[in-house]
Design a protein around this motif. Structure first.
Motif, short mmCIF file in Angstrom:
data_model
loop_
_atom_site.label_atom_id
_atom_site.label_comp_id
_atom_site.label_asym_id
_atom_site.label_seq_id
_atom_site.Cartn_x
_atom_site.Cartn_y
_atom_site.Cartn_z
N ALA A 174 -9.19 -12.47 15.22
CA ALA A 174 -9.98 -13.69 15.36
C ALA A 174 -9.18 -14.84 15.96
CB ALA A 174 -10.54 -14.10 13.99
N HIS A 175 -7.88 -14.83 15.78
CA HIS A 175 -7.09 -15.99 16.18
C HIS A 175 -6.05 -15.71 17.26
CE1 HIS A 175 -8.94 -18.10 12.87
NE2 HIS A 175 -8.53 -17.19 12.02
N ALA A 176 -5.78 -14.45 17.54
CA ALA A 176 -4.75 -14.11 18.53
C ALA A 176 -5.21 -14.47 19.93
CB ALA A 176 -4.41 -12.63 18.46
N THR A 177 -4.25 -14.86 20.74
CA THR A 177 -4.51 -15.13 22.16
C THR A 177 -3.71 -14.14 22.99
OG1 THR A 177 -2.70 -16.73 22.25
CG2 THR A 177 -4.89 -17.59 21.69
N ALA A 178 -3.89 -14.23 24.29
CA ALA A 178 -3.23 -13.26 25.17
C ALA A 178 -1.71 -13.28 25.03
CB ALA A 178 -3.63 -13.53 26.61
N ASP A 179 -1.14 -14.45 24.69
CA ASP A 179 0.32 -14.55 24.60
C ASP A 179 0.83 -14.52 23.16
OD1 ASP A 179 -0.77 -16.97 23.90
OD2 ASP A 179 0.62 -18.20 25.10
N SER A 180 -0.02 -14.16 22.20
CA SER A 180 0.43 -14.06 20.80
C SER A 180 1.35 -12.87 20.62
CB SER A 180 -0.77 -13.90 19.85
OG SER A 180 -1.58 -15.05 19.83
N PRO A 181 2.34 -12.97 19.74
CA PRO A 181 3.16 -11.79 19.41
C PRO A 181 2.28 -10.69 18.83
CG PRO A 181 4.17 -13.81 18.58
CD PRO A 181 2.80 -14.18 19.03
N ALA A 182 2.73 -9.46 18.93
CA ALA A 182 1.99 -8.34 18.36
C ALA A 182 1.89 -8.48 16.85
CB ALA A 182 2.69 -7.03 18.72
N ILE A 183 0.83 -7.92 16.29
CA ILE A 183 0.67 -7.96 14.84
C ILE A 183 1.89 -7.36 14.17
CG2 ILE A 183 -0.54 -5.73 14.74
CD1 ILE A 183 -2.34 -6.97 12.56
N ARG A 184 2.36 -8.00 13.10
CA ARG A 184 3.61 -7.58 12.47
C ARG A 184 3.39 -6.65 11.29
NH1 ARG A 184 4.80 -13.30 12.49
NH2 ARG A 184 5.71 -13.88 14.51
N GLY A 185 2.21 -6.19 11.10
CA GLY A 185 1.93 -5.33 9.95
C GLY A 185 0.81 -5.91 9.13
N ALA A 186 -0.06 -5.05 8.62
CA ALA A 186 -1.26 -5.52 7.92
C ALA A 186 -1.20 -5.29 6.42
CB ALA A 186 -2.49 -4.82 8.50
N ASP A 187 -0.03 -4.91 5.89
CA ASP A 187 0.09 -4.66 4.45
C ASP A 187 0.32 -5.96 3.68
OD1 ASP A 187 -0.12 -1.85 4.76
OD2 ASP A 187 1.99 -1.79 5.38
N PRO A 188 -0.12 -6.02 2.43
CA PRO A 188 0.13 -7.21 1.62
C PRO A 188 1.60 -7.33 1.24
CG PRO A 188 -0.82 -5.49 0.26
CD PRO A 188 -0.85 -4.98 1.68
N LEU A 189 2.05 -8.57 1.08
CA LEU A 189 3.40 -8.83 0.56
C LEU A 189 3.35 -9.25 -0.91
CD1 LEU A 189 5.02 -10.77 3.55
CD2 LEU A 189 5.25 -8.35 2.95
N ILE A 190 2.17 -9.64 -1.38
CA ILE A 190 1.97 -10.00 -2.78
C ILE A 190 0.80 -9.18 -3.30
CG2 ILE A 190 1.42 -11.84 -4.43
CD1 ILE A 190 4.08 -12.31 -3.10
N VAL A 191 1.01 -8.47 -4.41
CA VAL A 191 -0.05 -7.71 -5.06
C VAL A 191 -0.13 -8.17 -6.51
CG1 VAL A 191 -0.89 -5.42 -5.71
CG2 VAL A 191 0.31 -5.73 -3.53
N LEU A 192 -1.32 -8.62 -6.91
CA LEU A 192 -1.53 -9.17 -8.24
C LEU A 192 -2.32 -8.18 -9.09
CD1 LEU A 192 -2.52 -12.81 -7.21
CD2 LEU A 192 -0.24 -11.95 -7.78
N VAL A 193 -1.79 -7.86 -10.27
CA VAL A 193 -2.44 -6.92 -11.19
C VAL A 193 -2.68 -7.63 -12.51
CG1 VAL A 193 -2.26 -4.69 -12.35
CG2 VAL A 193 -1.29 -4.97 -10.06
N PRO A 194 -3.92 -8.04 -12.80
CA PRO A 194 -4.21 -8.77 -14.04
C PRO A 194 -3.72 -8.02 -15.27
CG PRO A 194 -6.09 -8.88 -12.57
CD PRO A 194 -5.12 -7.91 -11.94
N GLY A 195 -3.18 -8.79 -16.20
CA GLY A 195 -2.67 -8.22 -17.45
C GLY A 195 -1.28 -7.65 -17.32
N VAL A 196 -0.82 -7.43 -16.09
CA VAL A 196 0.47 -6.77 -15.86
C VAL A 196 1.45 -7.70 -15.17
CG1 VAL A 196 1.63 -4.81 -14.77
CG2 VAL A 196 -0.64 -4.51 -15.78
N GLY A 197 1.11 -8.21 -13.99
CA GLY A 197 2.01 -9.12 -13.30
C GLY A 197 1.87 -9.07 -11.80
N MET A 198 2.89 -9.53 -11.12
CA MET A 198 2.89 -9.66 -9.66
C MET A 198 3.98 -8.77 -9.06
SD MET A 198 3.61 -13.10 -7.37
CE MET A 198 5.11 -13.50 -8.27
#
Length: 678
Positions: free
Chosen positions: A330-354
């Motif tokens: 939605a936001h990349a333009t022709a001169d944008s760097p390539a996507i650096r990866g689509a995985d999360p860096l923060i995962v939240l698990v209620p009752g357990v932690g981050m």
């Protein structure tokens, strides 16, 4: 000799950076202006010292400062080409540098150089960002600070922002600082002490105002079923989930993990507004550059089974990747760097932690710290108003900024084992310590497992502390103890990639003097112990789905029939066949299993020091101090084998060069013909 202005700046920066309420790791920057002698002309010249790109205030030294001539810096105003080309100004800073060495100027250099004040602080305090991200931030700024602090609407860091702040200071003589919309604070002073005092006044005033006037429950009430589990249950559940989550977070590239279950995190995860606020993402650039624009949140209660949570996490991960790809598209333009990866860096698990992730342990830990900062920001903003971060479009402009890409490209090439998590048994001395040392030197995170916890922790400290290594107690003959050590590994670093079965002992006795107890002890530690470690680690390795390595430190005695060590040699033969069996069984999961057959590693060996050396010396009719040379003399190469030679073999077997090798035994014995593999 350090200039007095620079010395004051470093001392101030270290104080500010050491306090988490003031700024976060590597966040913000500070500066000082002063007079120095130009070595070319002998004349006085006005300089600015400013924290350079990529540095950290808390650990800042003179090498981390960029030094610029102010006359040239200010002359850039006359050639500033405007917003559309303002990135060019960063390159122009290089032509303003004074002297050699020092750090590269950061994007915030203009903010410091253009503001008419001797000392300037730009910081990212939670309380300040809470005001900066409140929906009615301008009105709150005026209400809380009066004329002393001025609101600056969001603008991406750069030359124009420096011009904006300079103009605000000029037009508001009573002001001592400003709130930067969506971002942080900037303060100034005529002296270093005054700048620091003004910075702290803004932070303390914002903190006090939120505490006095904020809502009691800014995140709403607690959601039934999402409350925190007991500490023991949290840790057990986190250890069970960690390999799965790390595998998901490493879909694009291997990641190291960090686990946080602080009260701040657990309270947020149990709140009514968890889904709403987490979906809005973080706002301060320093936050989302390390946490991605938003986290992945498990939407099941803590009462769900582990299997239910794992299945749902996999579904959510697929959806997260699709959502991130859509954000990029939605936001990349022709001169944008390539996507650096689509995985999360923060995962939240209620009752357990981050669970937080990064290319190495420090990066993973810092990502978690930044999301805790983000939680504090959201709490403060919601306490007074409504949390309103900058838009996704603006976040993308920062995340995929050409200047940010250039900073990433300047980072050193990763070492061969960066991102790998190693578990080494018997690692407090001898061969195990040498292996742990080599793997850490090659970029791996290392768990030093040993029967002696104190010694294991001492070795871990030598290797660089908790961002590099931890020490754990591990009686490899005890299944529960082994599982606890593996759990500690995945909680410390997110998972496990590389297992070295090195723990061992030996009793040198002829057959008729070998007792049943002697036999059982050696088989429990080496044959059974290796089995227990491999079994516990394999469960995590399989769940991660990232492949891995299992290494057995066997012995030339596994194939060579020497005198007076029936129990030791038999258990080494057991280990050698475990290598073959597990290579076949675990190969389907991308896990390679190999062995190393050393001989006569006397130097630094705990086994030899504990009596084995004396026994073997007596068997061969030599003095114990000559045993190493005796072993060397009977080899083809006539060279003694030392622990580091075995560590070299582990490095090669687990590095990038032998990725198609499994089921192999490598002799590290300087050439013992009778132990040649057939």
């Amino acid at each position: 000799m350090t200039n007095p202005a620079a010395a004051d700046l470093i001392a101030r920066s270290n104080r500010l950076g050491a306090d988490p309420k003031t700024t976060n790791y590597a966040g913000g920057n500070t500066s000082a202006k002063g007079i120095a002698t130009d070595p070319v002309t002998g004349q006085d010249v006005e300089l600015m010292w400013v924290k350079g790109s990529g540095g950290d205030l808390g650990t800042l030294t003179e090498k981390g400062l960029a030094v610029l001539r102010l006359d040239r810096m200010r002359a850039l105003v006359d050639v500033y080409p405007g917003l559309d080309r303002e990135d060019e100004m960063v390159a122009a800073f290089d032509y303003c540098l004074h002297g050699k060495g020092g750090a590269a100027p950061s994007i915030d250099t203009a903010m410091h150089g253009l503001v008419d004040a001797a000392h300037v602080d730009h910081l990212h305090p939670d309380a300040g960002i809470a005001i900066a991200t409140a929906a009615d931030g301008p009105a709150l700024t005026e209400k809380i600070f009066g004329e002393k602090v001025v609101w600056v609407p969001w603008r991406r860091p750069g030359f124009q922002l420096g011009l904006d702040i300079a103009e605000i200071k000029a037009q508001n003589p009573e002001a001592l600082g400003c709130i930067l919309g969506g971002h942080g604070i900037t303060a100034w002073g005529d002296s270093s002490d005054e700048a620091e005092t003004n910075s702290l006044w803004i932070i303390d005033t914002a903190t006090a105002y939120i505490a006095e006037h904020g809502k009691a429950q800014p995140f709403g009430g607690v959601v039934t079923g999402f409350e925190a589990l007991t500490e023991a249950d949290r840790r057990t559940r986190a250890a069970a989930l960690a390999p799965t989550i790390r595998g998901l977070a490493s879909t694009d590239k291997p990641m190291v993990g960090h686990f946080t279950d602080s009260d701040v995190v657990l309270d947020f995860l149990a709140s009514e507004k968890l889904a709403q606020l987490s979906a809005l993402g973080t706002s301060c650039p320093d936050h989302f550059l390390r946490t991605k624009v938003k986290p992945m949140v498990l939407d099941l209660p803590a009462s769900a089974t582990i299997d239910e949570q794992i299945a749902r996490l996999k579904e959510l991960h697929e959806a997260y990747r699709a959502d991130y790809q859509a954000y990029y598209d939605a936001h990349a333009t022709a001169d944008s760097p390539a996507i650096r990866g689509a995985d999360p860096l923060i995962v939240l698990v209620p009752g357990v932690g981050m669970f937080s992730y990064g290319a190495n342990k420090q990066t993973a830990r810092v990502a978690g710290e930044f999301y805790v900062n983000a939680i504090n920001v959201m709490r403060g903003a919601e306490a007074l108003s409504t949390y309103a971060p900058i838009s996704d479009a603006e976040k993308f402009r920062i995340e995929y900024w050409a200047l940010e890409e250039a900073k990433l490209q300047r980072m050193p090439k990763p070492k061969s084992h960066q991102g790998r998590i190693a578990f080494v048994t018997g690692a407090a001395s001898g061969i195990g310590k040498a292996i742990a040392t080599r793997l850490a030197a090659e970029g791996a995170c290392v768990v030093v497992a040993d029967l002696d916890l104190e010694k294991a922790q001492a070795v871990a400290s030598e290797l660089g502390g908790s961002d590099v290594a931890i020490g754990v107690a591990a009686n490899v003959a005890d299944a529960d103890g082994v599982q606890a050590a593996i759990d500690a590994t995945v909680l410390a670093f997110g998972g496990i990639d590389l297992v070295v079965n090195n723990a061992g002992l030996s009793l040198s006795k002829p057959l008729l003097e070998t007792t049943e107890k002697d036999w059982d002890l050696q088989h429990d530690v080496m044959a059974k112990g290796s089995f227990l470690v491999s079994r516990a680690a394999a469960k995590a390795l399989i769940e991660q789905g990232m492949g891995g390595d299992v290494i057995y430190i066997s012995s030339k005695n596994s194939v060579f029939a020497g005198p007076n060590n029936i129990a030791y040699s038999a258990t080494k033969a057991d280990q050698a066949h475990q290598v073959r069996l597990l290579a076949v069984e675990l190969g389907a999961y991308g896990v390679r299993v190999n062995g190393i057959n050393p001989d006569g590693v006397v130097r630094g060996s705990g086994i030899f020091a504990a009596g084995w050396g004396a026994n073997r010396a007596a068997t061969y009719g030599v003095n114990e101090e000559d045993l190493g040379q005796y072993y060397a003399n009977r080899t083809i190469l006539k060279r003694e084998v030392v622990p580091e030679n075995v560590a070299d073999a582990v490095f090669v077997l687990t590095g990038p060069e032998l990725t198609r090798t499994t089921g192999l035994h490598i002799p590290v014995d300087s050439g013992v013909a009778a132990a040649f593999l057939r």
